[in-house]
Write an enzyme that holds these catalytic residues in place. Structure first.
Site, short mmCIF file in Angstrom:
data_model
loop_
_atom_site.label_atom_id
_atom_site.label_comp_id
_atom_site.label_asym_id
_atom_site.label_seq_id
_atom_site.Cartn_x
_atom_site.Cartn_y
_atom_site.Cartn_z
N LEU A 25 1.37 4.91 0.60
CA LEU A 25 1.45 3.88 -0.44
C LEU A 25 0.08 3.58 -1.03
CD1 LEU A 25 3.94 1.37 1.24
CD2 LEU A 25 4.44 3.10 -0.49
N GLY A 54 -7.65 3.35 1.45
CA GLY A 54 -8.87 2.58 1.30
C GLY A 54 -9.98 3.22 2.10
N GLY A 55 -11.14 2.55 2.15
CA GLY A 55 -12.28 3.11 2.85
C GLY A 55 -12.10 3.23 4.35
N LYS A 92 0.11 -0.61 7.81
CA LYS A 92 -1.30 -0.65 7.42
C LYS A 92 -2.12 -0.16 8.60
CE LYS A 92 -3.43 -4.65 6.66
NZ LYS A 92 -3.95 -5.86 5.94
N ASP A 108 -8.70 -15.69 1.09
CA ASP A 108 -8.88 -14.65 0.06
C ASP A 108 -7.65 -14.59 -0.84
OD1 ASP A 108 -10.25 -12.68 -1.33
OD2 ASP A 108 -9.58 -11.06 -0.01
#
Length: 629
Positions: free
Chosen positions: A16, A19-20, A39, A136
């Site tokens: 999906l 990222g880093g 994730k 956040d």
């Protein structure tokens, strides 16, 4: 990193996102036949010094959200670690983030914004009641289901009352949505999350964030500046909304709403007040009149708010975000184009649209339009003719030509007769078009308040005309035509041209631009960038429509003349340019339409640096504010 077949007991179906530090997969739980999102953090992507701290934070996210049960929060189902990675198994949300919707030019009306913010606050209220502060909150962490449901995700830096993972002095968050206390590394609290919701609400209602720029600039504004009232950016909003959002964005946490429920109730009341305010607004008659433009095509006016801000660099156009909504008229014979443009701009401006040029002109005679966007190829009236008449009806409006083909004669006619501000090719780039329209709106709003007196050419004037050409034929013709009114100078190279402009005040440059004359093109662009008062008339025998479009957009060329030159037109164009130059002295605000954005690439090139060293010496040195000899 290759896609694994399984993670723990979960079958991996697809990636999906990446990222880093890892990836997010779509997985399947065979035990209960349920699709999930997984994730992951790849341990090999982390330094040993970071590994334990970040894994602890990852576990912390699973533990924190795992105990939150709310339809507005993405649910956590499982956590696990393997040799190569750690993973969280969570609810799979079939949809996009709010950020993705906004990037796709999604617009939301007042009631929809009310629903989004209310749902967001209800979910955060649940988390706050459990002692969890997100820290956040931003559009990329807000998921919207295909059915429109709102869910908050990514509690990766969440803080709990018992957590030691985020210490006093940490600066965590995303700059646009960070509260003052986050920039200062102070204690984070419930009011910090509510501040971020206030930023999101402000953006959804006005089309612009309250603070923009680099991280350092945003921080300075967040700490020291009061944002503009939302109703100054969107006239559909009630002053009640100003009070609510200004409280949500207060500098001190204790001055903000102290819980999500109080914010939600106040925001709901402000939405209702704004709905009543919009119905009773003074512009309602004008908005209703928009239906008369093209009732058969279903045209309607759309309300919204706010113009984006731009930079304040030298030579750039500074966009004023404190003005009320401008009026934009769009004319195109394709309904899909009208629909796309109305959707793009309805939240920011009053948008009127029609497929009929004659109806558009009649409408302009009754109501002032700040920006007019017209297609070129239309069966009832070509765009060039529409903009020419629009210029006569409303000289202060800023005109933009939109077209999907390159007809050189029409392009030249658009600048010579319609004096367009920009030329936009189909298909357009949304970001570039929004910036162009925002600049045009800012200019038009300023010009609308400017009273300009007609300027007649004197019999004699000291400001001169400079002809740049390989031979002296045009120079001789120009000197014969206008030499009795003003001095005419000749240069057969750019070095000679710069020397001439440094020696005497030049109002108009007549330049021959052919294929391969890139240096001349660069000079015209830099000259307009540094000295917008100097007007340029381009002479060319080339049939390069792209070159002409480029010069319209980046050098604000005043007129075009094809070779062999029509002597009568040459005289008319030069005299019109001299009149405009003198008008700048009487009304300097007119220069706004002739400013162009600074091109760093051109300025830093070898040719650009050489030209700039000479051109910058002209800035402000000779522009005598319309003085006559």
């Amino acid at each position: 990193m290759t896609q694994p077949a399984k993670i723990g007991k979960y079958e991996i179906l697809e990636v999906l996102g990446r990222g880093g530090m890892g990836a997010v997969y779509k997985g399947f739980d065979p035990a209960i036949s349920r699709a999930v999102a997984i994730k992951t953090i790849a341990k090999s992507s982390l330094d040993e010094s970071e590994l334990q701290h970040l894994l602890a934070r990852f576990r912390h996210e699973a533990q924190v959200v795992g105990r939150l049960a709310h339809p507005g929060i993405v649910q956590i189902y499982d956590y696990g670690e393997e040799d190569e990675l750690a993973y969280i198994v969570m609810e799979l949300v079939n949809g996009k983030t709010l950020h993705e919707h906004l990037q796709g030019q999604a617009n939301y009306d007042l009631r929809e914004v009310g629903e989004i913010i209310s749902t967001l606050l209800d979910a955060l209220g649940h988390a706050h009641a459990a002692g969890v502060v997100h820290r956040d909150v931003k559009p990329s962490n807000i998921m919207i289901n295909r059915d429109g449901g709102i869910k908050i995700s990514d509690f990766g830096i969440a803080h709990t009352e018992a957590s030691e993972l985020t210490q006093h002095g940490d600066v965590l968050g995303t700059p646009y949505y960070m509260a003052p206390e986050q920039f200062l590394g102070l204690t984070i609290c419930v009011a910090t999350d509510l501040y971020a919701v206030g930023i999101i609400a402000y953006d959804l209602l006005t089309g612009v964030k309250p603070f923009l720029g680099t991280t350092a600039t945003v921080m300075q504004q967040v700490l020291n500046q009061r944002p503009a009232d939302p109703s100054s950016l969107n006239s559909a909003l009630s002053p009640v909304m100003d009070q609510v959002l200004q409280r949500a964005l207060a500098k001190k946490p204790e001055d903000r709403f102290q819980n999500a429920r109080a914010f939600a109730e106040a925001f709901r009341s402000a939405i209702e007040a704004s709905l009543k305010h919009d119905d009773a607004a003074p512009g309602a008659g004008l908005m209703a009149a928009a239906h008369l433009i093209d009732a058969g095509a279903g045209t309607q006016a759309a309300a919204g708010g706010g113009t984006p801000q731009g930079t304040g660099e030298q030579g750039a156009i500074s966009l004023d975000s404190s003005v009320r909504k401008a009026r934009m008229l769009v004319v195109d014979d394709e309904e899909r184009i009208l629909t796309a443009l109305k959707s793009m701009f309805r939240m920011r401006y009053h948008v009127f649209a029609t497929t009929d040029g004659n109806k558009a002109l009649e409408f302009m005679k009754k109501y002032q339009m700040h920006v007019v966007i017209s297609d070129q190829r239309m069966p009832i009236m070509p765009g060039v003719e529409l903009l020419r008449q629009a210029r006569e009806i409303s000289p202060a409006s800023v005109r933009i030509l939109l077209t999907g083909y390159s007809d050189l004669a029409s392009i030249v006619g658009s600048i010579n007769d319609g004096q367009i501000y920009r030329f936009v090719s189909k298909p357009w780039d949304n970001k570039e078009l929004q910036q162009t329209v925002a600049e045009a709106v800012t200019i038009a709003l300023e010009l609308a308040e400017t009273k300009t007196a007609a300027v007649a050419l004197p019999q004699k004037m000291r400001q001169g005309v400079l002809v740049i050409d390989n031979d002296q034929e045009i120079f001789r013709v120009a000197k014969e035509l206008i030499g009795g009114r003003c001095p005419v100078f000749y240069a057969n190279s750019l070095d000679d041209a710069l020397e001439a402009m440094q020696a005497q005040e030049i109002a108009v440059v007549l330049a021959d631009v052919q294929a391969g004359h890139e240096d001349t093109t660069a000079m015209l662009k830099l000259l307009k960038q540094e000295n917008p008062q100097i007007l340029s008339i381009v002479l060319t025998s080339a049939s390069d429509a792209e070159l002409v479009i480029h010069l319209i957009n980046e050098a604000q060329v005043f007129r075009f003349l094809n070779k062999p030159v029509n002597v009568k037109l040459l005289k008319q164009h030069v005299e019109a340019a001299l009149e405009r130059y003198l008008a700048f002295g009487e009304s300097p605000q007119l220069l706004r339409q002739h400013q162009v954005q600074k091109s760093e690439q051109l300025s830093n090139s070898s040719v650009g640096q050489k030209l700039l060293s000479g051109i910058k010496q002209l800035r402000g040195r000779w522009f005598g504010a319309g003085k006559k000899s």
